[in-house]
Design a protein around this motif. Structure first.
Motif, PDB file in Angstrom:
ATOM      1  N   LEU A   9       0.842  -1.194   0.000  1.00 20.35           N
ATOM      2  CA  LEU A   9       0.000   0.000   0.000  1.00 20.35           C
ATOM      3  C   LEU A   9       0.875   1.242   0.000  1.00 20.35           C
ATOM      4  O   LEU A   9       1.945   1.252   0.608  1.00 20.35           O
ATOM      5  CB  LEU A   9      -0.915   0.018   1.225  1.00 20.35           C
ATOM      6  CG  LEU A   9      -1.992  -1.063   1.268  1.00 20.35           C
ATOM      7  CD1 LEU A   9      -2.725  -1.032   2.600  1.00 20.35           C
ATOM      8  CD2 LEU A   9      -2.969  -0.913   0.107  1.00 20.35           C
ATOM      9  N   LEU A  10       0.414   2.279  -0.671  1.00 17.89           N
ATOM     10  CA  LEU A  10       1.105   3.554  -0.680  1.00 17.89           C
ATOM     11  C   LEU A  10       0.083   4.661  -0.538  1.00 17.89           C
ATOM     12  O   LEU A  10      -1.090   4.480  -0.858  1.00 17.89           O
ATOM     13  CB  LEU A  10       1.933   3.718  -1.957  1.00 17.89           C
ATOM     14  CG  LEU A  10       1.245   3.431  -3.288  1.00 17.89           C
ATOM     15  CD1 LEU A  10       0.680   4.701  -3.881  1.00 17.89           C
ATOM     16  CD2 LEU A  10       2.238   2.819  -4.241  1.00 17.89           C
ATOM     17  N   GLU A  11       0.520   5.798  -0.005  1.00 18.64           N
ATOM     18  CA  GLU A  11      -0.388   6.939   0.178  1.00 18.64           C
ATOM     19  C   GLU A  11       0.020   8.086  -0.712  1.00 18.64           C
ATOM     20  O   GLU A  11       1.199   8.385  -0.859  1.00 18.64           O
ATOM     21  CB  GLU A  11      -0.376   7.411   1.640  1.00 18.64           C
ATOM     22  CG  GLU A  11      -1.219   6.578   2.549  1.00 18.64           C
ATOM     23  CD  GLU A  11      -1.500   7.244   3.892  1.00 18.64           C
ATOM     24  OE1 GLU A  11      -1.467   8.487   3.991  1.00 18.64           O
ATOM     25  OE2 GLU A  11      -1.757   6.498   4.844  1.00 18.64           O
ATOM     26  N   PHE A  12      -0.996   8.714  -1.306  1.00 17.26           N
ATOM     27  CA  PHE A  12      -0.792   9.926  -2.070  1.00 17.26           C
ATOM     28  C   PHE A  12      -1.049  11.108  -1.141  1.00 17.26           C
ATOM     29  O   PHE A  12      -1.750  10.981  -0.142  1.00 17.26           O
ATOM     30  CB  PHE A  12      -1.757   9.986  -3.259  1.00 17.26           C
ATOM     31  CG  PHE A  12      -1.541   8.879  -4.239  1.00 17.26           C
ATOM     32  CD1 PHE A  12      -0.504   8.933  -5.154  1.00 17.26           C
ATOM     33  CD2 PHE A  12      -2.362   7.760  -4.243  1.00 17.26           C
ATOM     34  CE1 PHE A  12      -0.294   7.908  -6.056  1.00 17.26           C
ATOM     35  CE2 PHE A  12      -2.163   6.730  -5.140  1.00 17.26           C
ATOM     36  CZ  PHE A  12      -1.124   6.803  -6.051  1.00 17.26           C
ATOM     37  N   ALA A  13      -0.494  12.252  -1.473  1.00 20.20           N
ATOM     38  CA  ALA A  13      -0.765  13.454  -0.688  1.00 20.20           C
ATOM     39  C   ALA A  13      -2.271  13.691  -0.658  1.00 20.20           C
ATOM     40  O   ALA A  13      -2.967  13.485  -1.645  1.00 20.20           O
ATOM     41  CB  ALA A  13      -0.052  14.647  -1.307  1.00 20.20           C
ATOM     42  N   LYS A  14      -2.770  14.085   0.496  1.00 18.54           N
ATOM     43  CA  LYS A  14      -4.192  14.413   0.667  1.00 18.54           C
ATOM     44  C   LYS A  14      -4.244  15.888   1.029  1.00 18.54           C
ATOM     45  O   LYS A  14      -3.940  16.268   2.155  1.00 18.54           O
ATOM     46  CB  LYS A  14      -4.795  13.540   1.769  1.00 18.54           C
ATOM     47  CG  LYS A  14      -6.265  13.788   2.031  1.00 18.54           C
ATOM     48  CD  LYS A  14      -6.748  12.857   3.147  1.00 18.54           C
ATOM     49  CE  LYS A  14      -8.150  13.165   3.561  1.00 18.54           C
ATOM     50  NZ  LYS A  14      -8.555  12.369   4.730  1.00 18.54           N
ATOM     51  N   LEU A  15      -4.600  16.711   0.053  1.00 15.99           N
ATOM     52  CA  LEU A  15      -4.570  18.156   0.223  1.00 15.99           C
ATOM     53  C   LEU A  15      -5.986  18.692   0.354  1.00 15.99           C
ATOM     54  O   LEU A  15      -6.865  18.317  -0.407  1.00 15.99           O
ATOM     55  CB  LEU A  15      -3.877  18.798  -0.975  1.00 15.99           C
ATOM     56  CG  LEU A  15      -2.503  18.215  -1.332  1.00 15.99           C
ATOM     57  CD1 LEU A  15      -2.030  18.725  -2.675  1.00 15.99           C
ATOM     58  CD2 LEU A  15      -1.499  18.520  -0.243  1.00 15.99           C
ATOM     59  N   GLY A  16      -6.220  19.580   1.311  1.00 13.17           N
ATOM     60  CA  GLY A  16      -7.533  20.177   1.485  1.00 13.17           C
ATOM     61  C   GLY A  16      -7.976  20.137   2.928  1.00 13.17           C
ATOM     62  O   GLY A  16      -7.182  19.981   3.839  1.00 13.17           O
ATOM     63  N   ALA A  17      -9.283  20.250   3.113  1.00 16.60           N
ATOM     64  CA  ALA A  17      -9.879  20.268   4.443  1.00 16.60           C
ATOM     65  C   ALA A  17     -11.334  19.821   4.323  1.00 16.60           C
ATOM     66  O   ALA A  17     -11.920  19.894   3.234  1.00 16.60           O
ATOM     67  CB  ALA A  17      -9.798  21.674   5.032  1.00 16.60           C
ATOM     68  N   PRO A  18     -11.949  19.381   5.440  1.00 19.40           N
ATOM     69  CA  PRO A  18     -13.327  18.907   5.369  1.00 19.40           C
ATOM     70  C   PRO A  18     -14.312  19.937   4.821  1.00 19.40           C
ATOM     71  O   PRO A  18     -15.266  19.577   4.133  1.00 19.40           O
ATOM     72  CB  PRO A  18     -13.660  18.570   6.821  1.00 19.40           C
ATOM     73  CG  PRO A  18     -12.354  18.356   7.491  1.00 19.40           C
ATOM     74  CD  PRO A  18     -11.380  19.242   6.775  1.00 19.40           C
ATOM     75  N   ASP A  19     -14.059  21.220   5.083  1.00 19.33           N
ATOM     76  CA  ASP A  19     -15.023  22.232   4.640  1.00 19.33           C
ATOM     77  C   ASP A  19     -14.910  22.594   3.161  1.00 19.33           C
ATOM     78  O   ASP A  19     -15.825  23.187   2.592  1.00 19.33           O
ATOM     79  CB  ASP A  19     -14.894  23.505   5.497  1.00 19.33           C
ATOM     80  CG  ASP A  19     -13.500  24.091   5.469  1.00 19.33           C
ATOM     81  OD1 ASP A  19     -12.520  23.322   5.306  1.00 19.33           O
ATOM     82  OD2 ASP A  19     -13.374  25.320   5.608  1.00 19.33           O
ATOM     83  N   ILE A  20     -13.806  22.224   2.495  1.00 12.40           N
ATOM     84  CA  ILE A  20     -13.663  22.541   1.067  1.00 12.40           C
ATOM     85  C   ILE A  20     -13.449  21.308   0.197  1.00 12.40           C
ATOM     86  O   ILE A  20     -13.503  21.393  -1.020  1.00 12.40           O
ATOM     87  CB  ILE A  20     -12.518  23.542   0.823  1.00 12.40           C
ATOM     88  CG1 ILE A  20     -11.169  22.956   1.267  1.00 12.40           C
ATOM     89  CG2 ILE A  20     -12.801  24.878   1.468  1.00 12.40           C
ATOM     90  CD1 ILE A  20      -9.961  23.755   0.821  1.00 12.40           C
ATOM     91  N   GLY A  21     -13.166  20.154   0.812  1.00 13.06           N
ATOM     92  CA  GLY A  21     -12.892  18.936   0.048  1.00 13.06           C
ATOM     93  C   GLY A  21     -11.402  18.693  -0.106  1.00 13.06           C
ATOM     94  O   GLY A  21     -10.579  19.461   0.395  1.00 13.06           O
ATOM     95  N   TYR A  22     -11.079  17.614  -0.787  1.00 14.97           N
ATOM     96  CA  TYR A  22      -9.695  17.172  -0.898  1.00 14.97           C
ATOM     97  C   TYR A  22      -9.325  16.876  -2.347  1.00 14.97           C
ATOM     98  O   TYR A  22     -10.187  16.622  -3.183  1.00 14.97           O
ATOM     99  CB  TYR A  22      -9.484  15.893  -0.083  1.00 14.97           C
ATOM    100  CG  TYR A  22      -9.701  16.080   1.388  1.00 14.97           C
ATOM    101  CD1 TYR A  22      -8.663  16.484   2.212  1.00 14.97           C
ATOM    102  CD2 TYR A  22     -10.945  15.859   1.961  1.00 14.97           C
ATOM    103  CE1 TYR A  22      -8.852  16.655   3.572  1.00 14.97           C
ATOM    104  CE2 TYR A  22     -11.150  16.030   3.321  1.00 14.97           C
ATOM    105  CZ  TYR A  22     -10.100  16.425   4.119  1.00 14.97           C
ATOM    106  OH  TYR A  22     -10.292  16.600   5.458  1.00 14.97           O
ATOM    107  N   LEU A  23      -8.030  16.886  -2.596  1.00 16.25           N
ATOM    108  CA  LEU A  23      -7.501  16.364  -3.845  1.00 16.25           C
ATOM    109  C   LEU A  23      -6.202  15.644  -3.535  1.00 16.25           C
ATOM    110  O   LEU A  23      -5.538  15.924  -2.547  1.00 16.25           O
ATOM    111  CB  LEU A  23      -7.302  17.464  -4.895  1.00 16.25           C
ATOM    112  CG  LEU A  23      -6.230  18.526  -4.658  1.00 16.25           C
ATOM    113  CD1 LEU A  23      -4.892  18.093  -5.237  1.00 16.25           C
ATOM    114  CD2 LEU A  23      -6.660  19.807  -5.328  1.00 16.25           C
TER     115      LEU A  23
END
Length: 140
Positions: A9-23
């Protein structure tokens, strides 16, 4: 034959916040993407009763991502090592080397993104489990 890392398993960057969403972003070369992407494939509307995959590759490395829903991926190495992975976070991928037989089973709403290291070539697919074990057998 070249040696590959086992599935992981590998993780990608998770950019954003709950109030605006993520990419999330995958850019080679990086620790999150171990190869340059040559092909992108996605699957969707797969019935839950269907098992897909059932193959390995001679050369193609892949990263599988459940961008929606849940996907259970089972991998088998030629030495018989079995692993099961539950993909359900869109920022988590599964690296699948060519030396791993793999199957996938999907939740009804699952969407799978596949990042591949090579363009499509039917000759790269090993669709017989017996041939897979022969090609990738561990030397004694």
């Amino acid at each position: 034959m070249r040696e590959y890392a086992p599935p992981y398993l590998l993780e990608f960057a998770k950019l954003g916040a709950p109030d605006i969403g993520y990419l999330s972003v995958a850019e080679p070369p990086s620790p999150s993407l171990p190869f340059a992407v040559q092909r992108v494939v996605w699957t969707y509307y797969t019935p839950e009763s269907i098992v897909r995959g059932r193959h390995a590759h001679f050369r193609t490395e892949q990263v599988l991502v459940a961008v929606a829903g849940r996907i259970i991926v089972t991998t088998e190495l030629a030495d018989g090592t079995l692993q099961s992975f539950r993909l359900e976070d869109p920022f988590v991928g599964l690296y699948v080397p060519p030396c791993a037989w793999h199957t996938m089973q999907y939740s009804h709403a699952a969407v799978q993104l596949i990042l591949a290291s090579t363009p499509y070539e039917e000759a790269d697919y090993i669709r017989s489990h017996a041939q897979f074990r022969q090609v990738w057998r561990v030397p004694q």
